[in-house]
Design a protein around this motif. Sequence first.
Motif, PDB file in Angstrom:
ATOM      1  N   ASP A  72     121.949  32.187 -76.298  1.00  0.00           N
ATOM      2  CA  ASP A  72     121.306  32.439 -77.584  1.00  0.00           C
ATOM      3  C   ASP A  72     121.195  31.154 -78.385  1.00  0.00           C
ATOM      4  O   ASP A  72     122.071  30.290 -78.325  1.00  0.00           O
ATOM      5  CB  ASP A  72     122.114  33.444 -78.408  1.00  0.00           C
ATOM      6  N   THR A  73     120.123  31.063 -79.163  1.00  0.00           N
ATOM      7  CA  THR A  73     119.978  29.995 -80.133  1.00  0.00           C
ATOM      8  C   THR A  73     120.578  30.482 -81.439  1.00  0.00           C
ATOM      9  O   THR A  73     120.230  31.553 -81.922  1.00  0.00           O
ATOM     10  CB  THR A  73     118.486  29.645 -80.359  1.00  0.00           C
ATOM     11  N   VAL A  74     121.483  29.707 -81.993  1.00  0.00           N
ATOM     12  CA  VAL A  74     122.052  30.007 -83.300  1.00  0.00           C
ATOM     13  C   VAL A  74     121.361  29.022 -84.244  1.00  0.00           C
ATOM     14  O   VAL A  74     121.724  27.843 -84.299  1.00  0.00           O
ATOM     15  CB  VAL A  74     123.586  29.831 -83.312  1.00  0.00           C
ATOM     16  N   TRP A  75     120.331  29.499 -84.926  1.00  0.00           N
ATOM     17  CA  TRP A  75     119.459  28.637 -85.715  1.00  0.00           C
ATOM     18  C   TRP A  75     120.242  27.782 -86.696  1.00  0.00           C
ATOM     19  O   TRP A  75     121.104  28.261 -87.409  1.00  0.00           O
ATOM     20  CB  TRP A  75     118.403  29.455 -86.446  1.00  0.00           C
ATOM     21  N   GLY A  76     119.948  26.495 -86.665  1.00  0.00           N
ATOM     22  CA  GLY A  76     120.586  25.539 -87.548  1.00  0.00           C
ATOM     23  C   GLY A  76     121.956  25.088 -87.085  1.00  0.00           C
ATOM     24  O   GLY A  76     122.581  24.249 -87.716  1.00  0.00           O
ATOM     25  N   LYS A  77     122.435  25.664 -85.970  1.00  0.00           N
ATOM     26  CA  LYS A  77     123.769  25.316 -85.482  1.00  0.00           C
ATOM     27  C   LYS A  77     123.761  24.805 -84.053  1.00  0.00           C
ATOM     28  O   LYS A  77     124.322  23.769 -83.761  1.00  0.00           O
ATOM     29  CB  LYS A  77     124.712  26.507 -85.615  1.00  0.00           C
ATOM     30  N   GLY A  78     123.189  25.569 -83.123  1.00  0.00           N
ATOM     31  CA  GLY A  78     123.198  25.164 -81.725  1.00  0.00           C
ATOM     32  C   GLY A  78     122.971  26.331 -80.792  1.00  0.00           C
ATOM     33  O   GLY A  78     122.135  27.196 -81.046  1.00  0.00           O
ATOM     34  N   TYR A  79     123.771  26.398 -79.722  1.00  0.00           N
ATOM     35  CA  TYR A  79     123.601  27.406 -78.680  1.00  0.00           C
ATOM     36  C   TYR A  79     124.938  28.056 -78.346  1.00  0.00           C
ATOM     37  O   TYR A  79     125.990  27.439 -78.498  1.00  0.00           O
ATOM     38  CB  TYR A  79     123.028  26.772 -77.406  1.00  0.00           C
ATOM     39  N   ALA A  80     124.868  29.303 -77.879  1.00  0.00           N
ATOM     40  CA  ALA A  80     126.073  30.024 -77.480  1.00  0.00           C
ATOM     41  C   ALA A  80     125.734  30.969 -76.336  1.00  0.00           C
ATOM     42  O   ALA A  80     124.620  31.490 -76.256  1.00  0.00           O
ATOM     43  CB  ALA A  80     126.641  30.815 -78.654  1.00  0.00           C
ATOM     44  N   LEU A  81     126.705  31.180 -75.467  1.00  0.00           N
ATOM     45  CA  LEU A  81     126.533  32.182 -74.415  1.00  0.00           C
ATOM     46  C   LEU A  81     126.604  33.560 -75.048  1.00  0.00           C
ATOM     47  O   LEU A  81     127.462  33.810 -75.895  1.00  0.00           O
ATOM     48  CB  LEU A  81     127.622  32.053 -73.355  1.00  0.00           C
ATOM     49  N   ALA A  82     125.718  34.436 -74.637  1.00  0.00           N
ATOM     50  CA  ALA A  82     125.701  35.807 -75.134  1.00  0.00           C
ATOM     51  C   ALA A  82     126.076  36.731 -73.985  1.00  0.00           C
ATOM     52  O   ALA A  82     125.232  37.358 -73.369  1.00  0.00           O
ATOM     53  CB  ALA A  82     124.326  36.152 -75.689  1.00  0.00           C
ATOM     54  N   VAL A  83     127.364  36.740 -73.661  1.00  0.00           N
ATOM     55  CA  VAL A  83     127.878  37.547 -72.557  1.00  0.00           C
ATOM     56  C   VAL A  83     129.171  38.215 -73.014  1.00  0.00           C
ATOM     57  O   VAL A  83     129.802  37.778 -73.967  1.00  0.00           O
ATOM     58  CB  VAL A  83     128.152  36.681 -71.300  1.00  0.00           C
ATOM     59  N   THR A  84     129.561  39.269 -72.321  1.00  0.00           N
ATOM     60  CA  THR A  84     130.823  39.928 -72.655  1.00  0.00           C
ATOM     61  C   THR A  84     132.006  39.220 -72.031  1.00  0.00           C
ATOM     62  O   THR A  84     133.112  39.286 -72.534  1.00  0.00           O
ATOM     63  CB  THR A  84     130.801  41.401 -72.199  1.00  0.00           C
ATOM     64  N   SER A  85     131.763  38.545 -70.910  1.00  0.00           N
ATOM     65  CA  SER A  85     132.815  37.738 -70.285  1.00  0.00           C
ATOM     66  C   SER A  85     132.183  36.483 -69.700  1.00  0.00           C
ATOM     67  O   SER A  85     131.005  36.474 -69.353  1.00  0.00           O
ATOM     68  CB  SER A  85     133.542  38.533 -69.193  1.00  0.00           C
ATOM     69  N   LYS A  86     132.985  35.437 -69.594  1.00  0.00           N
ATOM     70  CA  LYS A  86     132.470  34.165 -69.089  1.00  0.00           C
ATOM     71  C   LYS A  86     131.977  34.305 -67.659  1.00  0.00           C
ATOM     72  O   LYS A  86     132.619  34.962 -66.842  1.00  0.00           O
ATOM     73  CB  LYS A  86     133.575  33.114 -69.097  1.00  0.00           C
ATOM     74  N   PRO A  87     130.850  33.660 -67.332  1.00  0.00           N
ATOM     75  CA  PRO A  87     130.413  33.636 -65.942  1.00  0.00           C
ATOM     76  C   PRO A  87     131.323  32.697 -65.146  1.00  0.00           C
ATOM     77  O   PRO A  87     131.961  31.815 -65.709  1.00  0.00           O
ATOM     78  CB  PRO A  87     128.982  33.084 -66.022  1.00  0.00           C
ATOM     79  N   LEU A  88     131.373  32.915 -63.858  1.00  0.00           N
ATOM     80  CA  LEU A  88     132.162  32.053 -62.973  1.00  0.00           C
ATOM     81  C   LEU A  88     131.322  30.836 -62.607  1.00  0.00           C
ATOM     82  O   LEU A  88     130.193  30.966 -62.156  1.00  0.00           O
ATOM     83  CB  LEU A  88     132.556  32.822 -61.713  1.00  0.00           C
ATOM     84  N   ILE A  89     131.890  29.668 -62.826  1.00  0.00           N
ATOM     85  CA  ILE A  89     131.193  28.427 -62.504  1.00  0.00           C
ATOM     86  C   ILE A  89     131.830  27.858 -61.242  1.00  0.00           C
ATOM     87  O   ILE A  89     133.027  27.589 -61.221  1.00  0.00           O
ATOM     88  CB  ILE A  89     131.265  27.430 -63.667  1.00  0.00           C
ATOM     89  N   VAL A  90     131.017  27.730 -60.209  1.00  0.00           N
ATOM     90  CA  VAL A  90     131.496  27.254 -58.918  1.00  0.00           C
ATOM     91  C   VAL A  90     130.947  25.843 -58.712  1.00  0.00           C
ATOM     92  O   VAL A  90     129.738  25.652 -58.640  1.00  0.00           O
ATOM     93  CB  VAL A  90     131.037  28.173 -57.774  1.00  0.00           C
ATOM     94  N   ALA A  91     131.843  24.882 -58.629  1.00  0.00           N
ATOM     95  CA  ALA A  91     131.431  23.506 -58.363  1.00  0.00           C
ATOM     96  C   ALA A  91     131.320  23.307 -56.867  1.00  0.00           C
ATOM     97  O   ALA A  91     132.256  23.583 -56.134  1.00  0.00           O
ATOM     98  CB  ALA A  91     132.441  22.522 -58.957  1.00  0.00           C
TER      99      ALA A  91
END
Length: 94
Positions: A72-91
Amino acid sequence: MIVANGKFAVLTGQEMMLVQRLAEVFPRVLTKEAAMEWLYQLGGDIEPEIKIIDVYICKARKKLDLIGVRIDTVWGKGYALAVTSKPLIVAEAA
């Protein structure tokens, strides 16, 4: 690679770094300035324009939408994930 909802999305290096940072600050907002510092912390002779963050977000959104993860864009502030739980990031190893 990002894994969420039993699906995965493959992102470029810069997109991955940005989404990883969004996950780290979740549920808080990541400002564009903080994103620039995170992506280009090593510095260099030429610093890219801050609009590049918008480009990376736009490209990552298209890929993440397919697996049910929204930025999501938080106008005037930046960006945020709009999820109920963090996604898994696999390097992945190069």
